[in-house]
Structure formats: C-alpha cells, structure tokens
Design a protein around this motif. Structure first.
Motif, PDB file in Angstrom:
ATOM      1  N   LEU A 294      13.000   8.224   6.874  1.00 45.57           N
ATOM      2  CA  LEU A 294      11.964   7.192   6.940  1.00 45.57           C
ATOM      3  C   LEU A 294      10.684   7.630   6.236  1.00 45.57           C
ATOM      4  O   LEU A 294       9.978   6.802   5.643  1.00 45.57           O
ATOM      5  CB  LEU A 294      11.692   6.830   8.404  1.00 45.57           C
ATOM      6  CG  LEU A 294      12.875   6.162   9.122  1.00 45.57           C
ATOM      7  CD1 LEU A 294      12.584   6.017  10.611  1.00 45.57           C
ATOM      8  CD2 LEU A 294      13.197   4.807   8.504  1.00 45.57           C
ATOM      9  N   GLN A 295      10.383   8.916   6.286  1.00 47.85           N
ATOM     10  CA  GLN A 295       9.239   9.419   5.523  1.00 47.85           C
ATOM     11  C   GLN A 295       9.471   9.239   4.025  1.00 47.85           C
ATOM     12  O   GLN A 295       8.557   8.858   3.279  1.00 47.85           O
ATOM     13  CB  GLN A 295       8.998  10.899   5.847  1.00 47.85           C
ATOM     14  CG  GLN A 295       8.411  11.168   7.223  1.00 47.85           C
ATOM     15  CD  GLN A 295       6.910  10.927   7.280  1.00 47.85           C
ATOM     16  OE1 GLN A 295       6.258  10.708   6.267  1.00 47.85           O
ATOM     17  NE2 GLN A 295       6.349  10.963   8.484  1.00 47.85           N
ATOM     18  N   LEU A 296      10.685   9.518   3.569  1.00 50.61           N
ATOM     19  CA  LEU A 296      11.013   9.306   2.160  1.00 50.61           C
ATOM     20  C   LEU A 296      10.817   7.841   1.777  1.00 50.61           C
ATOM     21  O   LEU A 296      10.253   7.530   0.721  1.00 50.61           O
ATOM     22  CB  LEU A 296      12.463   9.716   1.891  1.00 50.61           C
ATOM     23  CG  LEU A 296      12.777  11.191   1.670  1.00 50.61           C
ATOM     24  CD1 LEU A 296      14.279  11.380   1.509  1.00 50.61           C
ATOM     25  CD2 LEU A 296      12.048  11.728   0.444  1.00 50.61           C
ATOM     26  N   ALA A 297      11.317   6.957   2.635  1.00 51.03           N
ATOM     27  CA  ALA A 297      11.201   5.525   2.360  1.00 51.03           C
ATOM     28  C   ALA A 297       9.739   5.116   2.220  1.00 51.03           C
ATOM     29  O   ALA A 297       9.356   4.416   1.272  1.00 51.03           O
ATOM     30  CB  ALA A 297      11.884   4.728   3.470  1.00 51.03           C
ATOM     31  N   HIS A 298       8.923   5.550   3.157  1.00 47.32           N
ATOM     32  CA  HIS A 298       7.514   5.166   3.128  1.00 47.32           C
ATOM     33  C   HIS A 298       6.801   5.769   1.920  1.00 47.32           C
ATOM     34  O   HIS A 298       5.981   5.103   1.269  1.00 47.32           O
ATOM     35  CB  HIS A 298       6.827   5.602   4.423  1.00 47.32           C
ATOM     36  CG  HIS A 298       5.441   5.065   4.574  1.00 47.32           C
ATOM     37  ND1 HIS A 298       4.332   5.731   4.088  1.00 47.32           N
ATOM     38  CD2 HIS A 298       4.981   3.912   5.124  1.00 47.32           C
ATOM     39  CE1 HIS A 298       3.253   5.023   4.353  1.00 47.32           C
ATOM     40  NE2 HIS A 298       3.608   3.922   4.977  1.00 47.32           N
ATOM     41  N   ALA A 299       7.104   7.017   1.609  1.00 46.82           N
ATOM     42  CA  ALA A 299       6.453   7.676   0.479  1.00 46.82           C
ATOM     43  C   ALA A 299       6.754   6.972  -0.843  1.00 46.82           C
ATOM     44  O   ALA A 299       5.936   7.004  -1.771  1.00 46.82           O
ATOM     45  CB  ALA A 299       6.894   9.139   0.404  1.00 46.82           C
ATOM     46  N   ARG A 300       7.915   6.322  -0.927  1.00 46.86           N
ATOM     47  CA  ARG A 300       8.281   5.609  -2.141  1.00 46.86           C
ATOM     48  C   ARG A 300       7.896   4.130  -2.094  1.00 46.86           C
ATOM     49  O   ARG A 300       8.325   3.347  -2.938  1.00 46.86           O
ATOM     50  CB  ARG A 300       9.784   5.762  -2.384  1.00 46.86           C
ATOM     51  CG  ARG A 300      10.192   7.171  -2.796  1.00 46.86           C
ATOM     52  CD  ARG A 300       9.716   7.526  -4.203  1.00 46.86           C
ATOM     53  NE  ARG A 300      10.491   6.809  -5.193  1.00 46.86           N
ATOM     54  CZ  ARG A 300      11.610   7.296  -5.748  1.00 46.86           C
ATOM     55  NH1 ARG A 300      12.056   8.499  -5.411  1.00 46.86           N
ATOM     56  NH2 ARG A 300      12.262   6.586  -6.636  1.00 46.86           N
ATOM     57  N   GLY A 301       7.097   3.757  -1.113  1.00 48.96           N
ATOM     58  CA  GLY A 301       6.540   2.416  -1.093  1.00 48.96           C
ATOM     59  C   GLY A 301       7.307   1.389  -0.293  1.00 48.96           C
ATOM     60  O   GLY A 301       6.954   0.203  -0.318  1.00 48.96           O
ATOM     61  N   ALA A 302       8.343   1.793   0.420  1.00 50.66           N
ATOM     62  CA  ALA A 302       9.108   0.847   1.246  1.00 50.66           C
ATOM     63  C   ALA A 302       8.399   0.687   2.587  1.00 50.66           C
ATOM     64  O   ALA A 302       8.825   1.223   3.612  1.00 50.66           O
ATOM     65  CB  ALA A 302      10.537   1.339   1.440  1.00 50.66           C
ATOM     66  N   ASP A 303       7.303  -0.059   2.569  1.00 47.68           N
ATOM     67  CA  ASP A 303       6.456  -0.169   3.749  1.00 47.68           C
ATOM     68  C   ASP A 303       6.175  -1.613   4.149  1.00 47.68           C
ATOM     69  O   ASP A 303       5.303  -1.868   4.975  1.00 47.68           O
ATOM     70  CB  ASP A 303       5.131   0.563   3.521  1.00 47.68           C
ATOM     71  CG  ASP A 303       4.352   0.017   2.327  1.00 47.68           C
ATOM     72  OD1 ASP A 303       4.826  -0.943   1.673  1.00 47.68           O
ATOM     73  OD2 ASP A 303       3.270   0.562   2.028  1.00 47.68           O
ATOM     74  N   ARG A 304       6.920  -2.564   3.578  1.00 41.38           N
ATOM     75  CA  ARG A 304       6.689  -3.953   3.946  1.00 41.38           C
ATOM     76  C   ARG A 304       7.393  -4.304   5.264  1.00 41.38           C
ATOM     77  O   ARG A 304       6.835  -5.003   6.103  1.00 41.38           O
ATOM     78  CB  ARG A 304       7.172  -4.884   2.830  1.00 41.38           C
ATOM     79  CG  ARG A 304       6.847  -6.366   3.048  1.00 41.38           C
ATOM     80  CD  ARG A 304       5.348  -6.617   3.112  1.00 41.38           C
ATOM     81  NE  ARG A 304       4.658  -6.108   1.944  1.00 41.38           N
ATOM     82  CZ  ARG A 304       4.447  -6.810   0.836  1.00 41.38           C
ATOM     83  NH1 ARG A 304       4.884  -8.048   0.735  1.00 41.38           N
ATOM     84  NH2 ARG A 304       3.786  -6.268  -0.177  1.00 41.38           N
ATOM     85  N   ILE A 305       8.616  -3.810   5.432  1.00 42.95           N
ATOM     86  CA  ILE A 305       9.366  -4.129   6.646  1.00 42.95           C
ATOM     87  C   ILE A 305      10.392  -3.041   6.919  1.00 42.95           C
ATOM     88  O   ILE A 305      11.038  -2.534   6.000  1.00 42.95           O
ATOM     89  CB  ILE A 305      10.060  -5.512   6.525  1.00 42.95           C
ATOM     90  CG1 ILE A 305      10.841  -5.842   7.805  1.00 42.95           C
ATOM     91  CG2 ILE A 305      10.948  -5.583   5.293  1.00 42.95           C
ATOM     92  CD1 ILE A 305      11.374  -7.274   7.840  1.00 42.95           C
ATOM     93  N   TRP A 306      10.498  -2.654   8.182  1.00 44.37           N
ATOM     94  CA  TRP A 306      11.573  -1.786   8.659  1.00 44.37           C
ATOM     95  C   TRP A 306      12.297  -2.527   9.779  1.00 44.37           C
ATOM     96  O   TRP A 306      11.665  -3.019  10.723  1.00 44.37           O
ATOM     97  CB  TRP A 306      11.037  -0.464   9.215  1.00 44.37           C
ATOM     98  CG  TRP A 306      10.543   0.510   8.176  1.00 44.37           C
ATOM     99  CD1 TRP A 306      10.544   0.351   6.815  1.00 44.37           C
ATOM    100  CD2 TRP A 306       9.972   1.802   8.426  1.00 44.37           C
ATOM    101  NE1 TRP A 306      10.011   1.458   6.202  1.00 44.37           N
ATOM    102  CE2 TRP A 306       9.649   2.367   7.167  1.00 44.37           C
ATOM    103  CE3 TRP A 306       9.706   2.525   9.576  1.00 44.37           C
ATOM    104  CZ2 TRP A 306       9.068   3.635   7.043  1.00 44.37           C
ATOM    105  CZ3 TRP A 306       9.124   3.784   9.460  1.00 44.37           C
ATOM    106  CH2 TRP A 306       8.815   4.336   8.200  1.00 44.37           C
ATOM    107  N   VAL A 307      13.617  -2.596   9.673  1.00 45.85           N
ATOM    108  CA  VAL A 307      14.441  -3.226  10.705  1.00 45.85           C
ATOM    109  C   VAL A 307      15.455  -2.197  11.189  1.00 45.85           C
ATOM    110  O   VAL A 307      16.166  -1.595  10.377  1.00 45.85           O
ATOM    111  CB  VAL A 307      15.185  -4.465  10.167  1.00 45.85           C
ATOM    112  CG1 VAL A 307      15.876  -5.197  11.315  1.00 45.85           C
ATOM    113  CG2 VAL A 307      14.249  -5.399   9.430  1.00 45.85           C
TER     114      VAL A 307
END
Length: 512
Positions: A294-307
């Motif tokens: 999840l840190q990787l996801a956020h660091a690459r800009g995937a911060d609009r929605i997490w399900v």
C-alpha cells in the motif's frame, strides 16, 4: 462545579466485536487549534463479498431474509468509526433468490448510506449502480451479452444511473461477463469501447455532462490486459488497479497515469474466493506485506480510492483497522513500527494495562500467518524430516496460544468477549489447524514405516478436528450467541481446483 458523564468511544469495534466503551467522568478541551488536514486517500472503503455461509446465515437469523437498512446502519457506523467513506455492498447469489441487491432489498438502504456520508458503488462486474442479481431476477442465464442484447443491457444501465442520481455515487464503468467471468464476445476491447461510449452518454443525459458523476474503471483480471493493450479510458475516470488476489500489486501507475484527472486507486484483497485456492476462514493477512504494497501504491500516486475486499467483515477486524489507519494518514505507520501500531490498536480497544502483551500476541500471529495462510496448510506443507521445521512451527503456535490464555486470565469480564474474538480464537484456531495438519503428516509417515503409533495419531487427528468444531461452537456462543454462524466457513477438504469445501473433511488418514 457540575460534572457531566460522557461515553467516549475511540474504539472502532464497539458493536462489531463487543469492545466495551470507556467511561469518563470528566472531559477537557485544550485551548489549542488542531488541524488534521485531508486524508492520504480520498475514498476509503470496503467490499463485503463471498458472504455465505457465515455473514449470510447470521443476517438471516438476526435481521431477516434481506440485507436491509437495519443491518447497514451498523455497517455504516463502523465505517465512520474506521474513518472510511465508501462501500461496495454485499452481492452474492443466495437465498432468498436471487441473492443480495443493495438497491432493491430495502428502499431505505441507499438513502441511509447518503445520510451517513457513505459513497456507494458496485463491484467490478456490476456496472452503473446495478447489482447483477437485479438482472438475474428477470433475465435468463446467457442474456448478459452486449452483442446479442445491447438494447436491454443499455436500458439496464440507464435504470441504474437514474436511480443513483439523487445520491453521491462512484459509478463502476465497463462490463464483465456473467458470474464475474471475462466478457463474453470475440472482441472484448471493441465491446468495452462501445459499452464505455454508451455509459458516458447515459451519464451525460442524467448528470449534465459525461463527467457529471464520479466514475471508476476496475482493471481487474483480464480487464487490465485490455487496458495495457490499448483500451482507451476517459481521463476523468479513475483507474482502479488490483492486486493479484493474494496481496501483491500486479502493476503500479506510471508517470502519465499519475497525472490523470480521475486519478488512480487500488482494489486490495484481505479475503479471496477463487483459483488456485480460496482463503476465507479467518484473518490470514500479514500486515508487513500489506504496509509495503500500500505504501508503494500511494507513493506512485494511487491515492484516489482504496477498496478492501473483507469477505464477511468478521473476522478481518485487525487488517481493516490497519488499512484504514494507513489510508487516513500514510505516514502514521512506519516500516519499523508494526509492533508500535499493534500497541496503539490494543490500547484503543482494550486500554493500556495489557496493551503491550496483546500487541505481542498480534505480532506473533502476524509473523506465523506470514509462513502460510491457514486455508493453504496441507499435511505436507511443513517438513518433518529436515531441521524439525514442522515441530518448531507447532511449538511457536503453542507458545503463542499459551501466552494468549495467560492474557485472557488477567482481563476483566467486560473484555473477555472482545479478546476472544480479536485475539484468543484466531490464535487457538490457527494452532489447532497447524497441529492437525502436522499430525496428519506424521500419521502418514509412520504408516509407511508400519509403526504402531500410527493408530494413536489417527485418533489424535479426529480429536483435533472435534476441537476445531468445538471452538467454532464457542465462537457462535460468545456474547449470548450474537455472532452465531460467522465461523461456519469450511476450511478442511480443499480439492485440486482450490474451490472452497462444502464441509470440513480430512482425508488420507492411515491405520495399521
């Protein structure tokens, strides 16, 4: 001076795990300004999925045949406590036919979500705010087909958009095949282009413009392949990437995707039904891995929605707490602070007195399930003949169970039920599962060696299976039967397809 009595409930699991509220005789407000800022992830939500036989049976007993507003009141309250604001509702086929359908099971469901500030969407194979069970009610199998039935499918999309118009929604775009399968057609990318164009026109007619409603495209399984092969998705539509069903991200957003108007997000599994093997019985997630991904996801800009796919919701309490704390503040949990997080969580739910011990129990559990998910342990998973691997792992589980029992003995009565659900039962069940599988392996090995103790191990396996059943019954009896049925998920007896067993069954026992 008048003292007012307040019930302050920072605990997240007050109703869903019977955590008692903390009673305070005084409350103080400091003369300082506190600014929390916006959350790290804008939309943070759950997907209740694969909810039979556990949650489904529980709902039928406690609330009636439908997943109605009386039930969703408790779910929405939990989401607010977790600082979540989004949901894909339960949608499995089942009794009464055709199964769950949030929007029609109870007309009050959608309005209640809006009252709580919960943004509703639908799962990756249920586009335009329509549950697939709505289609199944009136249409025969095989008719969910764009090429052969596009007019009726289009009207179906239109009905969902019209119904959702008064409420804040996150519309799922695109189309998959019937029963959550790949799309039915010789040219899936062409079909998806046509479907997206039709859906965008429907949104324009209902919301004033093609981007008048928030939209996402779930790049789940084969849909990601279509996208990577050139499927064009409008810039304002969120790209919802997915993990591999087992907690490892399949792909990260690239630099161009990070600049999209609709942004990107992730669909992440804490529970899974499907090939090559399900994991549905209990929490089997290691939070260190989840943190890393999840840190990787956020660091690459995937911060609009997490399900997060949470299955029956219980018993995924600890991973849910972790995921939403991280989604609220991505910096709140560091790479080397997992034990500190467990201490924080234990303090929040149980108070300070035993928080360090409970944190160590959770951490020990987390380390052991990292070796192998409980549903995935077979008799020969851990090796008996080399380095004492199997016996060492069983000993670690036994020690952890002993420690958990000691903590339980020290707790006050008011915390017993919550501790059983959140700590003791998961540890004991995992210990029994591992011990049973290793005992099976030893039984088979000793049979090949024609040892008399083969028969002792034969009977021991049966007794361990009985203990597993007794523990399930104890869970169903806790809090005066409040959580009856939740642990009904069979977990022994997986076949070569990996499909969930219909009943617990152990095979391959030997008798000499």
């Amino acid at each position: 001076m008048t003292l007012w009595r307040f019930e302050l409930m920072p605990c997240r699991w007050h109703w869903w795990a019977d955590v008692p509220p903390k009673i305070h005789s005084e409350i103080y407000a400091l003369p300082v300004v506190t600014v929390n800022g916006e959350p790290s992830v804008k939309y943070r939500g759950i997907f209740i999925n694969d909810e039979s036989p556990g949650m489904d049976s529980w709902v039928h007993e406690k609330f009636g045949p439908k997943f109605d507003a009386n039930l969703y009141h408790y779910i929405f309250e939990l989401l607010l406590r977790l600082k979540a604001n989004f949901m894909w509702p339960a949608m499995w086929r089942g009794y009464p036919y055709p199964g769950r359908s949030f929007f029609v099971d109870d007309p009050k469901n959608q309005a209640l979500a809006d009252t709580y500030g919960i943004v509703m969407g639908t799962s990756p194979h249920e586009p335009m705010q329509r549950a697939m069970n709505e289609w199944s009610t009136t249409e025969p199998d095989g008719t969910w087909n764009w090429d052969n039935n596009r007019e009726k499918v289009t009207r179906y999309f239109e009905g969902g958009a019209e119904r959702a118009r008064p409420y804040e929604s996150y519309l799922t775009m695109g189309m998959r095949g019937e029963g959550d399968a790949p799309i039915n057609g010789s040219d899936p990318q062409r079909i998806l282009r046509e479907v997206l164009a039709t859906q965008r026109n429907i949104i324009k007619n209902n919301y004033g413009s093609e981007n008048g409603a928030t939209q996402l495209m779930a790049l789940y399984n084969e849909v990601q392949k279509y996208y990577d092969n050139g499927l064009q998705i409008p810039d304002d539509v969120t790209l919802l990437f997915s993990d591999d069903n087992f907690g490892t991200l399949r792909r990260l957003p690239n630099e161009d995707e990070a600049k999209r108007l609709g942004g990107s997000g992730y669909y992440y599994y804490f529970q899974y039904t499907g090939y090559p093997r399900c994991y549905r019985w209990m929490n089997s997630n290691t939070l260190g891995k989840a943190w890393h991904q999840l840190q990787l996801a956020h660091a690459r800009g995937a911060d609009r929605i997490w399900v997060f796919n949470v299955g029956d919701l219980k018993p995924i309490e600890v991973p849910m707490s972790f995921a939403f704390d991280l989604a609220w503040d991505i910096k709140a949990i560091g790479a080397d602070s997992l034990t500190a997080y467990f201490t924080h969580l234990a303090t929040r739910e149980f108070g300070r007195k035993h928080s360090a011990q409970i944190a160590q129990a959770w951490y020990g559990f987390d380390r052991l399930v990292a070796l192998r998910k409980q549903d995935h342990i077979d008799p020969d998973t851990f090796i008996l003949l080399k380095y004492h691997e199997a016996d060492i792992i069983v000993a670690r589980w036994k020690k952890l169970y002993k420690d958990a029992k000691q903590i339980n003995a020290q707790l006050g009565h008011e915390h017993k039920s919550a501790f059983f659900q959140l700590v003791l039962q998961p540890i004991k069940a995992s210990y029994l599962c591992t011990l049973l599988r290793v005992t099976q392996y030893r039984n088979q090995l000793f049979a090949k060696q024609r040892r008399n103790t083969t028969n002792v191990l034969f009977h021991r396996c049966i007794k361990l299976l009985d203990k597993d059943h007794a523990l399930t019954q104890a869970y169903h009896a806790v809090s005066d039967g409040k959580w009856n049925h939740f642990m009904r998920q069979p977990h022994y007896g997986y076949g070569p397809t990996g499909a969930q067993p219909t009943r617990n069954m152990i095979d391959g026992l030997c008798y000499v």
